[in-house]
Design a protein around this motif. Structure first.
Motif, PDB file in Angstrom:
ATOM      1  N   GLY A 219      11.824  24.098  41.975  1.00  0.00           N
ATOM      2  CA  GLY A 219      10.522  24.142  41.329  1.00  0.00           C
ATOM      3  C   GLY A 219      10.478  25.070  40.139  1.00  0.00           C
ATOM      4  N   SER A 220      11.445  25.995  40.058  1.00  0.00           N
ATOM      5  CA  SER A 220      11.537  26.909  38.920  1.00  0.00           C
ATOM      6  C   SER A 220      12.469  26.381  37.841  1.00  0.00           C
ATOM      7  N   GLY A 221      13.015  25.168  38.051  1.00  0.00           N
ATOM      8  CA  GLY A 221      13.847  24.536  37.046  1.00  0.00           C
ATOM      9  C   GLY A 221      15.280  25.026  36.993  1.00  0.00           C
ATOM     10  N   ARG A 222      15.787  25.610  38.094  1.00  0.00           N
ATOM     11  CA  ARG A 222      17.120  26.203  38.069  1.00  0.00           C
ATOM     12  C   ARG A 222      18.202  25.312  38.665  1.00  0.00           C
ATOM     13  N   LEU A 223      17.848  24.110  39.083  1.00  0.00           N
ATOM     14  CA  LEU A 223      18.854  23.237  39.681  1.00  0.00           C
ATOM     15  C   LEU A 223      19.223  22.083  38.753  1.00  0.00           C
ATOM     16  N   THR A 224      19.029  22.271  37.472  1.00  0.00           N
ATOM     17  CA  THR A 224      19.320  21.195  36.526  1.00  0.00           C
ATOM     18  C   THR A 224      20.792  20.802  36.532  1.00  0.00           C
ATOM     19  N   ALA A 225      21.661  21.759  36.855  1.00  0.00           N
ATOM     20  CA  ALA A 225      23.096  21.473  36.832  1.00  0.00           C
ATOM     21  C   ALA A 225      23.562  20.744  38.086  1.00  0.00           C
ATOM     22  N   VAL A 226      22.715  20.744  39.130  1.00  0.00           N
ATOM     23  CA  VAL A 226      23.108  20.098  40.383  1.00  0.00           C
ATOM     24  C   VAL A 226      22.723  18.626  40.296  1.00  0.00           C
ATOM     25  N   ARG A 227      23.573  17.865  39.670  1.00  0.00           N
ATOM     26  CA  ARG A 227      23.334  16.436  39.498  1.00  0.00           C
ATOM     27  C   ARG A 227      24.696  15.737  39.383  1.00  0.00           C
ATOM     28  N   GLY A 228      24.686  14.427  39.479  1.00  0.00           N
ATOM     29  CA  GLY A 228      25.916  13.671  39.326  1.00  0.00           C
ATOM     30  C   GLY A 228      26.999  14.118  40.291  1.00  0.00           C
ATOM     31  N   ARG A 229      28.173  14.396  39.754  1.00  0.00           N
ATOM     32  CA  ARG A 229      29.309  14.765  40.590  1.00  0.00           C
ATOM     33  C   ARG A 229      29.083  16.086  41.316  1.00  0.00           C
ATOM     34  N   ARG A 230      28.379  17.011  40.684  1.00  0.00           N
ATOM     35  CA  ARG A 230      28.123  18.288  41.349  1.00  0.00           C
ATOM     36  C   ARG A 230      27.230  18.100  42.576  1.00  0.00           C
ATOM     37  N   ALA A 231      26.250  17.244  42.463  1.00  0.00           N
ATOM     38  CA  ALA A 231      25.391  16.961  43.607  1.00  0.00           C
ATOM     39  C   ALA A 231      26.183  16.281  44.721  1.00  0.00           C
ATOM     40  N   LEU A 232      27.044  15.337  44.343  1.00  0.00           N
ATOM     41  CA  LEU A 232      27.878  14.673  45.347  1.00  0.00           C
ATOM     42  C   LEU A 232      28.840  15.661  45.992  1.00  0.00           C
ATOM     43  N   ALA A 233      29.367  16.594  45.209  1.00  0.00           N
ATOM     44  CA  ALA A 233      30.259  17.611  45.763  1.00  0.00           C
ATOM     45  C   ALA A 233      29.518  18.491  46.769  1.00  0.00           C
ATOM     46  N   LEU A 234      28.260  18.838  46.444  1.00  0.00           N
ATOM     47  CA  LEU A 234      27.446  19.613  47.383  1.00  0.00           C
ATOM     48  C   LEU A 234      27.215  18.837  48.669  1.00  0.00           C
ATOM     49  N   ALA A 235      26.909  17.541  48.537  1.00  0.00           N
ATOM     50  CA  ALA A 235      26.691  16.706  49.720  1.00  0.00           C
ATOM     51  C   ALA A 235      27.955  16.625  50.568  1.00  0.00           C
ATOM     52  N   ALA A 236      29.090  16.396  49.920  1.00  0.00           N
ATOM     53  CA  ALA A 236      30.354  16.296  50.648  1.00  0.00           C
ATOM     54  C   ALA A 236      30.680  17.601  51.361  1.00  0.00           C
ATOM     55  N   ALA A 237      30.475  18.723  50.668  1.00  0.00           N
ATOM     56  CA  ALA A 237      30.746  20.023  51.279  1.00  0.00           C
ATOM     57  C   ALA A 237      29.827  20.266  52.472  1.00  0.00           C
ATOM     58  N   GLY A 238      28.556  19.877  52.320  1.00  0.00           N
ATOM     59  CA  GLY A 238      27.596  20.080  53.405  1.00  0.00           C
ATOM     60  C   GLY A 238      27.930  19.274  54.645  1.00  0.00           C
ATOM     61  N   PHE A 239      28.186  17.994  54.479  1.00  0.00           N
ATOM     62  CA  PHE A 239      28.487  17.152  55.635  1.00  0.00           C
ATOM     63  C   PHE A 239      29.857  17.493  56.232  1.00  0.00           C
ATOM     64  N   THR A 240      30.803  17.901  55.370  1.00  0.00           N
ATOM     65  CA  THR A 240      32.101  18.345  55.888  1.00  0.00           C
ATOM     66  C   THR A 240      31.939  19.618  56.709  1.00  0.00           C
ATOM     67  N   GLY A 241      31.137  20.547  56.199  1.00  0.00           N
ATOM     68  CA  GLY A 241      30.863  21.775  56.945  1.00  0.00           C
ATOM     69  C   GLY A 241      30.187  21.489  58.274  1.00  0.00           C
ATOM     70  N   THR A 242      29.280  20.522  58.278  1.00  0.00           N
ATOM     71  CA  THR A 242      28.621  20.138  59.526  1.00  0.00           C
ATOM     72  C   THR A 242      29.631  19.593  60.518  1.00  0.00           C
ATOM     73  N   ALA A 277      21.658  20.783  55.748  1.00  0.00           N
ATOM     74  CA  ALA A 277      20.719  20.833  54.622  1.00  0.00           C
ATOM     75  C   ALA A 277      21.446  20.660  53.299  1.00  0.00           C
ATOM     76  N   ALA A 278      22.597  21.304  53.150  1.00  0.00           N
ATOM     77  CA  ALA A 278      23.369  21.154  51.916  1.00  0.00           C
ATOM     78  C   ALA A 278      23.785  19.705  51.716  1.00  0.00           C
ATOM     79  N   GLY A 279      24.212  19.042  52.812  1.00  0.00           N
ATOM     80  CA  GLY A 279      24.602  17.643  52.708  1.00  0.00           C
ATOM     81  C   GLY A 279      23.447  16.757  52.306  1.00  0.00           C
ATOM     82  N   GLN A 280      22.313  16.908  52.974  1.00  0.00           N
ATOM     83  CA  GLN A 280      21.156  16.061  52.683  1.00  0.00           C
ATOM     84  C   GLN A 280      20.599  16.322  51.289  1.00  0.00           C
ATOM     85  N   LEU A 281      20.487  17.595  50.906  1.00  0.00           N
ATOM     86  CA  LEU A 281      19.892  17.918  49.610  1.00  0.00           C
ATOM     87  C   LEU A 281      20.829  17.564  48.464  1.00  0.00           C
ATOM     88  N   GLY A 282      22.141  17.690  48.680  1.00  0.00           N
ATOM     89  CA  GLY A 282      23.085  17.241  47.658  1.00  0.00           C
ATOM     90  C   GLY A 282      22.948  15.755  47.408  1.00  0.00           C
TER      91      GLY A 282
END
Length: 442
Positions: A219-242, A277-282
């Motif tokens: 909401g503060s506009g700080r997640l602009t970089a979390v998109r595309g491949r970076r977002a998918l990487a976050l999702a993969a890391a989250g579900f792998t961690g789970t 949460a990291a997996g779902q939000l990514g």
């Protein structure tokens, strides 16, 4: 979006200067729909020889896989944090001096619909018992209706701290999320290595506070970089961690509590939920451009706005819809739930969901006005807002633990606490001329 992690600390991102964020609204509505569907599909119910037998359809083989998506509390708290940041920043941009009025308004909007629920469910079980309905099903239903209010108790506490956490986000730039997450891991280590299992309940605030704070940064506009491949990487890391956590750690496969499991990932919340949460939000942030375009369509935007305005009512009344329909089917017609996943289960599923949907629509139409009811308010001191919010949270916790059981006085005490908190959130306490006699006026 022009605000990034290195951008201005207090500016409102242009994209968030509008009244609604379609991405946030979509996540909120999607999460509420999944919560409703999950709770409607889980029950396995039978009533034999005067005994009520209950089970969970998701405890079947591979049912745990569904919970990795259907456990949507991360989406709800993320959306809440994003909405809080956008609202608070807009308020401050308009020149608001204090945030206590914002907190008071938010907490009352959470609490007032619960009073509408209590107005029905405090006397309701007594009436059913008077009409001759067996006690065990009535008590079970009354307890179940209140059990899901744990979410609101946690949400009130986090809402109360939101102005402070927004300032902390501006200063720490995400490090506070790491601190909360690390705290949750430490709690789990202590919880599983000692007999102090009660420590796990600290994670209600640490885990959901961390996810909420991640939403604050969106909401503060700080997640602009979390998109595309970076977002998918976050999702993969989250579900792998789970997956690693449930394979090598003390955590069960299911992300909700299951009958027979020695440990529940939800009661109290376990640190594995942070990975989930990291997996779902990514995944959600990867889909954000598509979701935003879809949500911008006029019919969709109207539907999302309408659903968002009744989200609390839907959440509060989907369980009463379940117990009413199930009660009539089981007690009135002698029906029981077919074997989950069987042909009969799937055959009856459309009728089951239709009946529940019709019942929920009726209940929401009757109760939605309560959610939109606006009480008169006046400026209230920050200390009074904190005290009143704690009172509301205490009452919600009481209803979570005891529901609306007719054999206990606790539900009445809890409801009175919520009502008192709601009144104090809009009634400034002042010393009157009677102060010398020790009487405080409101």
């Amino acid at each position: 979006m022009t605000t990034t992690l290195t951008g201005p600390r207090t500016s409102v991102p242009p994209e968030h200067s509008v009244s609604r964020d379609g991405f946030v609204d979509t996540l909120r509505v999607f999460a509420i729909v999944l919560v409703v569907l999950q709770h409607w599909l889980m029950p396995v119910i039978a009533y034999k020889d005067g005994q009520l037998h209950t089970g969970n359809a998701l405890s079947a083989d591979l049912g745990w896989m569904i919970t990795w998506i259907s456990q949507v509390m991360p989406l709800i708290f993320f959306a809440g944090g994003a909405a809080a940041a956008i609202s608070l920043r807009r308020r401050r941009a308009q020149g608001a001096v204090s945030d206590s009025g914002w907190v008071a308004d938010r907490v009352r909007r959470l609490a007032v619909p619960v009073l509408g629920l209590a107005a029905v469910w405090l006397p309701g079980p007594h009436l059913l018992l008077t009409l001759g309905v067996p006690a065990e099903p009535v008590i079970t239903a009354a307890r179940l209706v209140g059990a899901l209010l744990w979410f609101l108790a946690a949400y009130v506490l986090i809402t109360m701290a939101s102005p402070l956490m927004l300032r902390l986000a501006d200063t720490w730039r995400g490090r506070e999320v790491a601190v909360l997450a690390l705290g949750a891991v430490v709690v789990d280590v202590l919880r599983f290595s000692t007999d102090a299992s009660w420590l796990g309940y600290a994670n209600v605030i640490l885990i959901w506070g961390a996810v909420h704070q991640f939403g604050v940064h969106y909401g503060s506009g700080r997640l602009t970089a979390v998109r595309g491949r970076r977002a998918l990487a976050l999702a993969a890391a989250g579900f792998t961690g789970t997956a690693l956590a449930v394979t090598f750690g003390p955590y069960p496969l299911s992300m909700i509590g299951m009958p027979g499991d020695a440990v529940s990932n939800m009661n109290p919340p376990a640190a594995v939920l942070l990975a989930l949460a990291a997996g779902q939000l990514g995944l959600a942030l990867w889909m954000r451009p598509m979701i935003t375009l879809w949500a911008a369509r006029r019919p969709v935007a109207r539907g999302l706005s309408r659903a968002s305005s009744s989200a609390m009512t839907i959440y509060l009344w989907h369980t009463p819809a379940l117990v009413l329909v199930a009660g009539v089917a089981v007690l009135g017609f002698g029906q029981h739930t077919p074997e989950p996943g069987s042909g009969m289960w799937f055959t009856q599923l459309p009728l089951w969901l239709t009946l529940l949907s019709v019942m929920l629509i009726v209940l929401v139409r009757l109760a939605a006005r309560v959610e939109r009811f606006v009480l008169p308010s006046a400026p209230v001191a920050p200390a009074q807002v904190v005290g009143a919010s704690l009172l509301v949270a205490f009452g919600l916790l009481g209803l979570t633990l005891n529901g609306f059981r007719p054999d206990l006085a606790a539900p009445i005490v809890a409801t009175v606490a919520i009502a008192a908190g709601v009144l104090l959130l809009g009634a400034p306490l002042t010393w009157s001329s009677q102060a010398r006699t020790g009487r405080l006026s409101a």
